[in-house]
Scaffold this motif. Structure first.
Motif, PDB file in Angstrom:
ATOM      1  N   SER A   1       1.023  -1.120  -0.031  1.00  0.00           N
ATOM      2  CA  SER A   1      -0.012   0.039  -0.197  1.00  0.00           C
ATOM      3  C   SER A   1       0.844   1.387   0.106  1.00  0.00           C
ATOM      4  CB  SER A   1      -0.867   0.069   1.297  1.00  0.00           C
ATOM      5  OG  SER A   1      -0.198   0.148   2.320  1.00  0.00           O
ATOM      6  N   ALA A   2       2.127   1.461   0.429  1.00  0.00           N
ATOM      7  CA  ALA A   2       2.914   2.294   0.545  1.00  0.00           C
ATOM      8  C   ALA A   2       3.624   2.518  -0.834  1.00  0.00           C
ATOM      9  CB  ALA A   2       4.030   2.279   1.438  1.00  0.00           C
ATOM     10  N   ARG A   3       3.587   1.688  -1.800  1.00  0.00           N
ATOM     11  CA  ARG A   3       4.300   1.710  -3.244  1.00  0.00           C
ATOM     12  C   ARG A   3       3.611   2.946  -3.851  1.00  0.00           C
ATOM     13  NH1 ARG A   3       5.769   2.715  -7.656  1.00  0.00           N
ATOM     14  NH2 ARG A   3       6.651   1.106  -9.287  1.00  0.00           N
ATOM     15  N   GLU A   4       4.447   3.751  -4.447  1.00  0.00           N
ATOM     16  CA  GLU A   4       3.878   5.054  -5.053  1.00  0.00           C
ATOM     17  C   GLU A   4       3.665   4.864  -6.353  1.00  0.00           C
ATOM     18  OE1 GLU A   4       7.275   7.676  -4.856  1.00  0.00           O
ATOM     19  OE2 GLU A   4       8.672   6.522  -6.188  1.00  0.00           O
ATOM     20  N   LEU A   5       2.872   5.678  -7.023  1.00  0.00           N
ATOM     21  CA  LEU A   5       2.695   5.693  -8.498  1.00  0.00           C
ATOM     22  C   LEU A   5       3.272   6.885  -9.117  1.00  0.00           C
ATOM     23  CD1 LEU A   5       0.670   4.816 -10.832  1.00  0.00           C
ATOM     24  CD2 LEU A   5      -0.888   6.630  -9.908  1.00  0.00           C
ATOM     25  N   VAL A   6       4.068   6.438  -9.957  1.00  0.00           N
ATOM     26  CA  VAL A   6       5.124   7.294 -10.702  1.00  0.00           C
ATOM     27  C   VAL A   6       4.621   7.554 -12.016  1.00  0.00           C
ATOM     28  CG1 VAL A   6       7.482   7.651 -11.708  1.00  0.00           C
ATOM     29  CG2 VAL A   6       7.204   6.279  -9.646  1.00  0.00           C
ATOM     30  N   PHE A   7       4.266   8.889 -12.105  1.00  0.00           N
ATOM     31  CA  PHE A   7       3.424   9.546 -13.439  1.00  0.00           C
ATOM     32  C   PHE A   7       4.396  10.113 -14.313  1.00  0.00           C
ATOM     33  CE2 PHE A   7       0.228  12.940 -14.315  1.00  0.00           C
ATOM     34  CZ  PHE A   7       0.164  12.610 -15.806  1.00  0.00           C
ATOM     35  N   ALA A   8       4.685   9.461 -15.500  1.00  0.00           N
ATOM     36  CA  ALA A   8       5.648  10.008 -16.640  1.00  0.00           C
ATOM     37  C   ALA A   8       5.133  11.402 -17.015  1.00  0.00           C
ATOM     38  CB  ALA A   8       5.981   9.112 -17.652  1.00  0.00           C
ATOM     39  N   TYR A   9       5.494  12.523 -16.923  1.00  0.00           N
ATOM     40  CA  TYR A   9       4.942  13.780 -17.022  1.00  0.00           C
ATOM     41  C   TYR A   9       5.606  14.600 -17.987  1.00  0.00           C
ATOM     42  CZ  TYR A   9       1.996  17.784 -15.653  1.00  0.00           C
ATOM     43  OH  TYR A   9       1.172  18.606 -15.557  1.00  0.00           O
ATOM     44  N   ASN A  10       5.302  14.684 -19.249  1.00  0.00           N
ATOM     45  CA  ASN A  10       5.731  15.529 -20.344  1.00  0.00           C
ATOM     46  C   ASN A  10       4.645  16.544 -20.397  1.00  0.00           C
ATOM     47  OD1 ASN A  10       3.849  13.408 -21.470  1.00  0.00           O
ATOM     48  ND2 ASN A  10       4.042  14.586 -23.404  1.00  0.00           N
ATOM     49  N   LEU A  11       5.111  17.928 -20.701  1.00  0.00           N
ATOM     50  CA  LEU A  11       4.122  19.006 -20.643  1.00  0.00           C
ATOM     51  C   LEU A  11       3.400  18.924 -21.963  1.00  0.00           C
ATOM     52  CD1 LEU A  11       6.426  21.889 -19.395  1.00  0.00           C
ATOM     53  CD2 LEU A  11       4.640  20.531 -18.060  1.00  0.00           C
ATOM     54  N   PHE A  12       2.056  19.260 -21.948  1.00  0.00           N
ATOM     55  CA  PHE A  12       1.341  19.067 -23.065  1.00  0.00           C
ATOM     56  C   PHE A  12      -0.037  19.971 -22.767  1.00  0.00           C
ATOM     57  CE2 PHE A  12      -2.407  16.878 -25.474  1.00  0.00           C
ATOM     58  CZ  PHE A  12      -1.928  17.237 -26.694  1.00  0.00           C
ATOM     59  N   GLU A  13       0.433  21.441 -23.030  1.00  0.00           N
ATOM     60  CA  GLU A  13      -0.479  22.476 -22.665  1.00  0.00           C
ATOM     61  C   GLU A  13      -1.660  22.373 -23.354  1.00  0.00           C
ATOM     62  OE1 GLU A  13       0.851  26.157 -22.134  1.00  0.00           O
ATOM     63  OE2 GLU A  13       2.840  25.787 -21.435  1.00  0.00           O
ATOM     64  N   PRO A  14      -2.932  22.711 -23.016  1.00  0.00           N
ATOM     65  CA  PRO A  14      -3.416  23.095 -21.314  1.00  0.00           C
ATOM     66  C   PRO A  14      -3.477  21.788 -20.576  1.00  0.00           C
ATOM     67  CG  PRO A  14      -5.235  23.270 -22.748  1.00  0.00           C
ATOM     68  CD  PRO A  14      -4.003  22.812 -23.627  1.00  0.00           C
ATOM     69  N   TRP A  15      -3.261  20.572 -21.224  1.00  0.00           N
ATOM     70  CA  TRP A  15      -3.869  19.252 -20.382  1.00  0.00           C
ATOM     71  C   TRP A  15      -2.745  18.956 -19.499  1.00  0.00           C
ATOM     72  CZ3 TRP A  15      -8.371  19.652 -22.052  1.00  0.00           C
ATOM     73  CH2 TRP A  15      -8.792  20.017 -23.312  1.00  0.00           C
ATOM     74  N   LYS A  16      -1.626  19.264 -19.720  1.00  0.00           N
ATOM     75  CA  LYS A  16      -0.444  18.899 -18.714  1.00  0.00           C
ATOM     76  C   LYS A  16       0.280  20.300 -18.679  1.00  0.00           C
ATOM     77  CE  LYS A  16       0.545  14.968 -20.725  1.00  0.00           C
ATOM     78  NZ  LYS A  16       1.191  13.705 -21.119  1.00  0.00           N
ATOM     79  N   ARG A  17       0.578  20.898 -17.697  1.00  0.00           N
ATOM     80  CA  ARG A  17       1.088  22.101 -17.605  1.00  0.00           C
ATOM     81  C   ARG A  17       1.738  22.464 -16.210  1.00  0.00           C
ATOM     82  NH1 ARG A  17      -1.960  25.778 -15.084  1.00  0.00           N
ATOM     83  NH2 ARG A  17      -4.162  25.321 -14.967  1.00  0.00           N
TER      84      ARG A  17
END
Length: 246
Positions: free
Chosen positions: A20-36
């Motif tokens: 339950s302590a395992r983190e969720l790693v989100f690979a985050y590339n910018l994609f405005e305006p959806w990911k900014r």
């Protein structure tokens, strides 16, 4: 022997807590305006909020791995990241990405930009053929466009640098998601220097979250999809997208 059994039982007792302590790693590339990034440099935007809500339902700490798209895909391929959003399935990606059900949205409205004052018409698809078209490195657009070997492409690390190339005359046109293009074209750096062309393309593929096949969380795929279905069913995803005008 009793000490060994006691130690084994203790280890087994701690397994759920460790899981339950395992983190969720989100690979985050910018994609405005959806990911900014917001004014404080923190991840924001509707796609970001969908993943935040999903991590909350899964009761997993969320960690952002910020990277350009090719590097994010590499992290997913290697299992160093767990989840991506806003990437299209391709035959190559299907080897290391498991696209989740259900889709959270459908269709991608693609538009083209030119330099303001460019006299060349860009209203029909064939008008692209004499031009050099700016694209984002690693991005898939529409199947016909992606496969068309007649199109001369110039790849940039992201759309921001693509707009800079367009404004500077280093490419003739730029293909971009409609919302992303509108957000970038309105920036003071580009306003008055670029203009949207009449030509558009629609790619009606379903948008899905992608789970890395080498992720330790892939064993929990059914639980992740169940949480995503719950978010679709109770309107959580629709409210997030509606607030952003999706």
């Amino acid at each position: 022997m009793k000490k060994l059994i006691a130690l084994l039982l203790l280890c087994l007792a701690f397994q759920p807590a460790l899981a339950s302590a395992r983190e969720l790693v989100f690979a985050y590339n910018l994609f405005e305006p959806w990911k900014r990034l917001d004014a404080h440099g923190q991840p924001a935007g509707p796609y970001t909020e969908i993943v935040r809500a999903l991590a909350g339902r899964l009761k997993l700490p969320l960690r952002f791995l910020q990277c350009p798209l090719p590097r994010c895909l590499s992290a997913m391929r290697q299992g160093r990241a767990d989840l991506m959003i806003g990437v299209r399935p391709t035959p190559e990606r299907l080897a290391y990405l498991d696209f989740l059900e259900p889709p959270f949205a459908s269709s991608n409205h693609l538009v083209f930009y030119q330099r303001r004052g460019d006299p060349r018409a860009l209203a029909r698809y064939d008008d692209l053929l004499p031009l050099t078209v700016g694209v984002a490195e690693g991005v898939s657009y529409e199947a016909g466009f992606d496969r068309d070997l007649r199109i001369r492409r110039d790849a940039s690390p992201g759309m921001e640098s693509g707009f800079r190339k367009l404004a500077a005359g280093r490419v003739d046109a730029l293909i971009v998601n409609a919302s992303q293009g509108a957000a970038l074209a309105a920036r003071p750096e580009f306003a008055g220097r670029v203009t949207r062309a009449p030509l558009t393309l629609d790619d009606r593929h379903p948008n899905r979250l992608a789970l890395a096949r080498r992720s330790p969380l892939r064993a929990d795929k059914a639980r992740i999809e169940q949480a995503l279905r719950g978010m679709m069913a109770d309107g959580s995803v629709a409210r997030i997208l509606a607030a952003a005008g999706r």
